[in-house]
Design an enzyme around this catalytic site. Structure first.
Site, PDB file in Angstrom:
ATOM      1  N   HIS D  98      -0.583 -38.784  -0.646  1.00 49.82           N
ATOM      2  CA  HIS D  98      -1.011 -37.793   0.333  1.00 49.82           C
ATOM      3  C   HIS D  98      -0.192 -37.977   1.610  1.00 49.82           C
ATOM      4  O   HIS D  98       0.257 -39.085   1.903  1.00 49.82           O
ATOM      5  CB  HIS D  98      -2.503 -37.976   0.633  1.00 49.82           C
ATOM      6  CG  HIS D  98      -3.078 -36.892   1.492  1.00 49.82           C
ATOM      7  ND1 HIS D  98      -2.992 -36.913   2.852  1.00 49.82           N
ATOM      8  CD2 HIS D  98      -3.731 -35.752   1.175  1.00 49.82           C
ATOM      9  CE1 HIS D  98      -3.582 -35.842   3.346  1.00 49.82           C
ATOM     10  NE2 HIS D  98      -4.041 -35.116   2.351  1.00 49.82           N
ATOM     11  N   GLU D 146       1.516 -28.765  -1.086  1.00 50.03           N
ATOM     12  CA  GLU D 146       0.847 -28.473   0.176  1.00 50.03           C
ATOM     13  C   GLU D 146       1.926 -28.371   1.244  1.00 50.03           C
ATOM     14  O   GLU D 146       2.673 -29.311   1.455  1.00 50.03           O
ATOM     15  CB  GLU D 146      -0.084 -29.654   0.484  1.00 50.03           C
ATOM     16  CG  GLU D 146      -0.951 -29.469   1.671  1.00 50.03           C
ATOM     17  CD  GLU D 146      -2.106 -30.502   1.681  1.00 50.03           C
ATOM     18  OE1 GLU D 146      -3.117 -30.188   2.289  1.00 50.03           O
ATOM     19  OE2 GLU D 146      -1.976 -31.590   1.108  1.00 50.03           O
TER      20      GLU D 146
END
Lengths: 233, 233, 233, 233
Positions: D98, D146
């Site tokens: 992430h 993302e």
């Protein structure tokens, strides 16, 4: 991939890491510079950051690469290695993602783009063939495929391994050069690896821990040429 | 604490961080070098690693410090900053533990010892007075006490704050110099801080984001001298 | 220092690290829990984060500490260990700055404050006596002074070493408990260290790499009690 | 790719990050668990490590993933997140890389292999389509694409973007699921993104900073179902 960078096969990477610096690195850089000309083998040298300007002033043939740089742009970031500074110092490229200086995938991606932008070639390290393929999609100039489990063992990768490595990278982008390393401990190893089909290899500890590092450099570069000529002429 | 390093009060730190490099840093370094002589204010300059050799060749008065270095010794460690290399390049010291380049307590301890060993002064950053006391036990040459919440606000620490900071560090070791920073945005701030009892301060963004960084350097150094003379003569 | 935390001398730290988890840790935790009661020796156990809730449900006497936590507050920070979550899971404290999980001085300072705030005790590791003094200024509940060069050697610190360590920490704050470790490889080592003046010690690999970890735990806790009674009654 | 893991389109990821923990997370997990059943939308929930056992005991439908884990194997490594421990706690998978918890390419490669080995699914984050392709070669179960520049902007990626993302990943391996995220700030955003061709999306701050997080979860899951049915029935 920085398009302004050209390198000719066969080539060789000499990695001083933190093994040597200052006068010793400068002096060995001169030896490497001459060997590069004499044997017509291009050499990538990755000195300590602060040694780059000294070597850039002396060397005519060496391709000086920084050991690392950050992707940051002009601004804050004390303690970082700014791409523009590396370029100004006389480096023509930068090594990224060595097993002793890992970066995240996102940072690697950005650092390659930054290198392209400021005009620096990129040589990016991968542990495995699957990592090499992944890196190929980020489009560096050179990928080093190095089996970490062989580092310092004196055992080189088998020929099949680096043929697969080269094919894998070229399946993504045939313009990326592939350097296969790890386990090089002598000029004989260098000879063998090139004979087995490598187009580039390199050495670090075997040179800098040798009794006579200058002689080792010359022997290794000579071995590159000899093996290359026997295979390609 | 490297005993071979001497610095005279008042002094000033100029931090290029990654705000500038190459020609621009060299050119501003010359300006700082002259201002240092003219106003008799010692200046610590922390350029990009690769800029150190260029500035060392030009500057007569500047105290060149690396932005960071690692505690590692000769050996492996690609991408690290070797203390010996920093010294060879012409630096007389090194900054450690800046809020943009934190190190662990153990690494800080070892890096200070390595600096002592190779002959480099150490300027170590602390966020709070309690951290400054803790660092004082590791015995660096200089401690920077900088309230991070003031960085970039244009609001400087109140006089009481840096008097307490200086007293706290000196309760451990009175030989450690204390530089109090954060929030310096103009020559007037510099003047005020020295008038309020600081013996050293510094600036980074206020200089390098100024319209005329050279003029800002001269103004700030002049302000140091003026405030110092008004307070100490 | 979290004032809500009390620990009674002598005490002992059992460090599962990543040596064991799940059923095995839970089962050994029960053994430790009983030994703690039987020999009246308080035991700090530092399991994997996810094992904390399982052990908290079972143990009556153990002091469960997380292996690490971050200083962050409620908000972003995916992948971090939130202090509130550690507390909720049933831990009464947290270990910080172990040699396998270093943190910067600023982070350490903030994490200790956060622990105080949420109600967690802190056990902070130091490599050297000077680092222990530095850490004492940050005011944790317990400091571990561990000579890293002895870890895994089966050679324990000499008595003089940990007497100096205890005295040094107490010169800053006599309320901080000092645990002296490194090199414990048997119950006999535990006995010796306590006889030599330590008030607390601990073990990790010697327990978890033992043929019978449960027996090793019992033997070590018994040795703590025996040595303590011979010295203090 | 852990072959033991199956997920059905459409699915949704709820990311508590460090926004909430303990009772609050457990309570919201129950809400999500029921919404998952009611709307037949599989939900990946990534709680704090220590919250995993609590949620695993309560939830019937949720797919609990750890926020991160390390690739290390049984042994030393205090402060690390051991894959076996994550599995034991009741997680069925793990998020990796992430933007708030980057890992190096080599670590990512090894962590995915370790997850496969212990039986954990992997959801790996990429910032750009080229990074997503690179990651696809490491063969995780799910890739999150993302656009970090959209995070927290309330502006979602355009349809073309995630169609290209899905196609790019599937050109490497069509079995990898692709979740497209960033910029989701309401149930309407969720609806739009699924209508535009996404098969999965997710939210973090929009849920946990909402006035009524439970209601937001229900609304978002309901929006997934509605958009999916309108598009696929």
């Amino acid at each position: 991939m920085y398009k302004g960078f050209k390198i000719k096969q066969p080539f060789f990477e000499i990695g001083p890491k933190a093994y040597c610096d200052g006068e010793e690195t400068i002096s060995l850089a001169k030896v490497a510079d001459e060997a590069s000309a004499k044997y017509d083998v291009q050499i990538i040298l990755t000195p300590q950051y602060t040694d780059i300007p000294f070597i850039a002033r002396e060397a005519k043939n060496l391709l000086i690469f920084a050991q690392h740089m950050d992707s940051l742009t002009i601004g804050r970031g004390l303690g970082s290695v700014l791409p523009e500074a590396v370029k100004f110092a006389g480096a023509v490229g930068v090594m990224l993602n060595h097993s002793e200086k890992r970066v995240s995938l996102a940072e690697l991606n950005q650092a390659i783009k930054r290198a392209d932008e400021v005009g620096l070639a990129t040589i990016v390290c991968a542990d495995t063939i699957e990592e090499a393929i992944a890196i190929a999609y980020l489009n560096p100039n050179i990928i080093v495929v190095e089996q970490p489990e062989l580092i310092g063992t004196g055992q080189t990768s088998d020929p099949d391994y680096f043929k697969r490595a080269i094919a894998a990278v070229h399946s993504v982008n045939p313009e990326i050069e592939v350097l296969t390393a790890a386990g090089i401990s002598s000029a004989m190893d260098v000879y063998k690896v090139i004979k087995d089909g490598a187009v580039a290899t390199g050495s670090s500890s075997a040179i800098f821990k040798a009794e006579d590092p200058a002689a080792m450099i010359v022997d290794m570069i000579k071995a590159v040429r000899q093996a290359w000529d026997e295979t390609h002429l």
